[in-house]
Design an enzyme around this catalytic site. Sequence first.
Site, short mmCIF file in Angstrom:
data_model
loop_
_atom_site.label_atom_id
_atom_site.label_comp_id
_atom_site.label_asym_id
_atom_site.label_seq_id
_atom_site.Cartn_x
_atom_site.Cartn_y
_atom_site.Cartn_z
N ARG A 51 -9.10 -18.96 -11.96
CA ARG A 51 -10.30 -19.75 -12.24
C ARG A 51 -11.52 -18.92 -12.60
O ARG A 51 -12.40 -19.38 -13.31
CB ARG A 51 -10.62 -20.63 -11.04
CG ARG A 51 -9.86 -21.93 -11.07
CD ARG A 51 -10.29 -22.81 -9.96
NE ARG A 51 -10.24 -22.11 -8.68
CZ ARG A 51 -10.24 -22.72 -7.51
NH1 ARG A 51 -10.31 -24.01 -7.45
NH2 ARG A 51 -10.18 -22.02 -6.39
N LYS A 148 5.94 -17.15 -0.57
CA LYS A 148 5.88 -17.93 0.65
C LYS A 148 4.46 -18.46 0.84
O LYS A 148 3.54 -17.84 0.31
CB LYS A 148 6.34 -17.09 1.84
CG LYS A 148 5.25 -16.20 2.46
CD LYS A 148 5.72 -15.62 3.78
CE LYS A 148 4.55 -15.09 4.56
NZ LYS A 148 4.87 -14.39 5.78
N HIS A 240 11.47 -14.15 6.99
CA HIS A 240 11.77 -12.71 7.01
C HIS A 240 12.87 -12.34 8.00
O HIS A 240 13.83 -11.65 7.66
CB HIS A 240 10.50 -11.91 7.35
CG HIS A 240 9.34 -12.20 6.45
ND1 HIS A 240 9.47 -12.27 5.09
CD2 HIS A 240 8.04 -12.43 6.71
CE1 HIS A 240 8.28 -12.53 4.55
NE2 HIS A 240 7.41 -12.63 5.52
N LYS A 331 2.16 -10.77 16.90
CA LYS A 331 0.93 -10.09 16.45
C LYS A 331 0.24 -9.45 17.64
O LYS A 331 0.49 -9.82 18.78
CB LYS A 331 0.00 -11.12 15.80
CG LYS A 331 0.60 -11.70 14.53
CD LYS A 331 -0.44 -12.41 13.70
CE LYS A 331 0.14 -12.90 12.40
NZ LYS A 331 0.47 -11.83 11.45
P1 NAD Z 1 -6.17 -16.19 -2.77
O1 NAD Z 1 -6.83 -17.40 -2.23
O2 NAD Z 1 -6.74 -14.85 -2.49
O3 NAD Z 1 -6.10 -16.33 -4.36
C1 NAD Z 1 -5.79 -17.52 -4.99
C2 NAD Z 1 -5.81 -17.33 -6.49
O4 NAD Z 1 -5.48 -18.58 -7.09
C3 NAD Z 1 -7.16 -16.91 -7.07
O5 NAD Z 1 -6.92 -16.04 -8.14
C4 NAD Z 1 -7.70 -18.24 -7.62
O6 NAD Z 1 -8.58 -18.07 -8.74
C5 NAD Z 1 -6.44 -18.91 -8.07
N1 NAD Z 1 -6.59 -20.36 -8.11
C6 NAD Z 1 -6.86 -21.21 -7.09
N2 NAD Z 1 -6.95 -22.47 -7.56
C7 NAD Z 1 -6.75 -22.41 -8.89
C8 NAD Z 1 -6.74 -23.37 -9.95
N3 NAD Z 1 -6.94 -24.67 -9.73
N4 NAD Z 1 -6.49 -22.92 -11.19
C9 NAD Z 1 -6.27 -21.62 -11.44
N5 NAD Z 1 -6.27 -20.67 -10.51
C10 NAD Z 1 -6.52 -21.06 -9.24
O7 NAD Z 1 -4.65 -16.31 -2.34
P2 NAD Z 1 -3.61 -15.10 -2.11
O8 NAD Z 1 -3.80 -14.55 -0.76
O9 NAD Z 1 -3.64 -14.20 -3.27
O10 NAD Z 1 -2.22 -15.89 -2.06
C11 NAD Z 1 -1.58 -16.43 -3.19
C12 NAD Z 1 -0.25 -17.03 -2.75
O11 NAD Z 1 0.57 -16.01 -2.24
C13 NAD Z 1 -0.38 -18.06 -1.63
O12 NAD Z 1 0.63 -19.03 -1.81
C14 NAD Z 1 -0.10 -17.26 -0.39
O13 NAD Z 1 0.41 -18.05 0.64
C15 NAD Z 1 0.94 -16.31 -0.91
N6 NAD Z 1 1.04 -15.06 -0.16
C16 NAD Z 1 -0.04 -14.24 -0.02
C17 NAD Z 1 0.08 -13.05 0.67
C18 NAD Z 1 -1.09 -12.11 0.80
O14 NAD Z 1 -0.87 -11.03 1.34
N7 NAD Z 1 -2.26 -12.44 0.34
C19 NAD Z 1 1.30 -12.70 1.24
C20 NAD Z 1 2.39 -13.55 1.08
C21 NAD Z 1 2.24 -14.72 0.39
#
Ligand code: NAD
Length: 484
Positions: A51, A148, A240, A331
């Site tokens: 976004r 996930k 996991h 944790k």
């Molecule tokens: P985040 O909230 O940091 O990032 C979300 C991203 O999605 C941003 O780039 C945002 O701009 C985009 N986004 C949100 N709504 C949008 C829309 N309507 N249109 C376009 N883009 C949109 O989330 P994250 O931590 O990066 O996690 C992403 C996914 O990965 C989630 O499903 C999370 O559960 C999974 N995940 C994250 C981690 C981690 O370490 N962060 C680990 C495992 C799984």
Amino acid sequence: MVSRVIPVESFDLVIFGGTGDLARRKILPGLFRRFCAGQMPEDARILGAARAELDDEGYREFVRDAIVEFDGERPKTCPKLAEFLATLGYVTTDARGEAGWPDLAARLREGRVRAFYFSVGPGLFGDIAERLHRHGMAPRDSRIVVEKPFGRDLETARQLNATLAEHFKEDQIYRIDHYLGKETVQNLMAVRFGNMLFEPLWNSQYVDHIQITVAETVGVGGRGGYYDKSGAMRDMVQNHLMQLLCLIAMEPPAKFDPDAVRDEKLKVIRALEPVEPHHIVRGQYDASEEEGSYRDHAENPTSKTESFMALKTHVSNWRWAGTPIYLRTGKRMKARTSEIAVVFKDTPHSIFGPEAGQHRNVLSIRLQPNEGITLGVTIKEPGPGGMRLVDVPLDMTFADALGPEAEEVPDAYERLIMDVIRGNQTLFMRGDEVEAAWAWTDPIIQGWEARGDVPKLYDSGSSGPEDALMLMHRDGRKWREIKA
Ligand code: NAD
């Protein structure tokens, strides 16, 4: 030992959520490392889609900062940062609206591997999948990568699978569990199925029990609100620890190919026994002098969510009948460590007398830190003074055995993304596996919810609640020490 990096085909990779935390910490620095290793072709293209209002140049800056923040040493040893950044582009895209989609479609090239990484919440999967098709961006050989959490119970996992299946075939869907991308996890399969030595002993006749521990030192930190709706069972065990259990317990597949491996893993999950309530221990970390308690972090003073979970289960089949499997994760524990330990039975008779002590062989598969596999064997303590026995580790650690020229072990995300480009699904979860794992998990969670169980408090920096120790002690066994 000559390093063998086989470059993948040229590709276009779109990262939805390309400005998110996961992209910054894992996906983009990982791609840069593969670029440095010579595995990612120079004409590959990576497009961030999220976004935030950015242009290509802005995104390159953003990615440069992410690499410096999360892998700062790399640009000092690899002079290719500018070349890598040149492969990047960005399109401001609204997953739920129309903005950005035509531009994104126009930037994809024909004749390349095409992959879409859904690094966004699962609530957006359907929207993105539908738009990819509507804009003609998803040919039959394109791939999607999803993260996930893959549902929070069987019902939501089924819905998610159904949503993806409306738009993509199963062979296009790569469900990431980064534990499967770890070098040691694959080494475990090599050790099991590439040697004659272990497989004949790999059953309840010789294995006393298996224990799997994934311990973290961090608390829930800023993710408290999210975590409180999930808990250790959903966040760690269902995915996991379950995947590790599958690899350790599965039958030898006929071939090392995706469906042969995943068929065998599925059979393990389906053979898992329901878990008795008295074989479940849930915990919540207490406050320490420096840090608040779980309930403080979750901002929920009456939370019943577990930050620690231990349980005992069985795989009901010929191979494993009678060998318990203990799982434990938490944790704010004593040390950060992930280990699978296969604990063999005592020798049937000790010829050395009681003073030599009872010794057991333990095959330890460490996922972190210091990935590696060691086999504890019993030998004579050197020197005079009779037959005293000691346990020494036979170290099968990859890096040590192959010497300094061996290629640097890629991080799990790097390897898995390269597997997506290669079209190899072996290390990704299939939809039926995920559903079977929830089918086993759901009654456990429903059981404690119906009973109104409250997690036991445990000290931060400990090995979890006392009851978890008792889970093993009652069976005359003990957990392996949690140590860094
Ligand atoms: P985040 O909230 O940091 O990032 C979300 C991203 O999605 C941003 O780039 C945002 O701009 C985009 N986004 C949100 N709504 C949008 C829309 N309507 N249109 C376009 N883009 C949109 O989330 P994250 O931590 O990066 O996690 C992403 C996914 O990965 C989630 O499903 C999370 O559960 C999974 N995940 C994250 C981690 C981690 O370490 N962060 C680990 C495992 C799984």
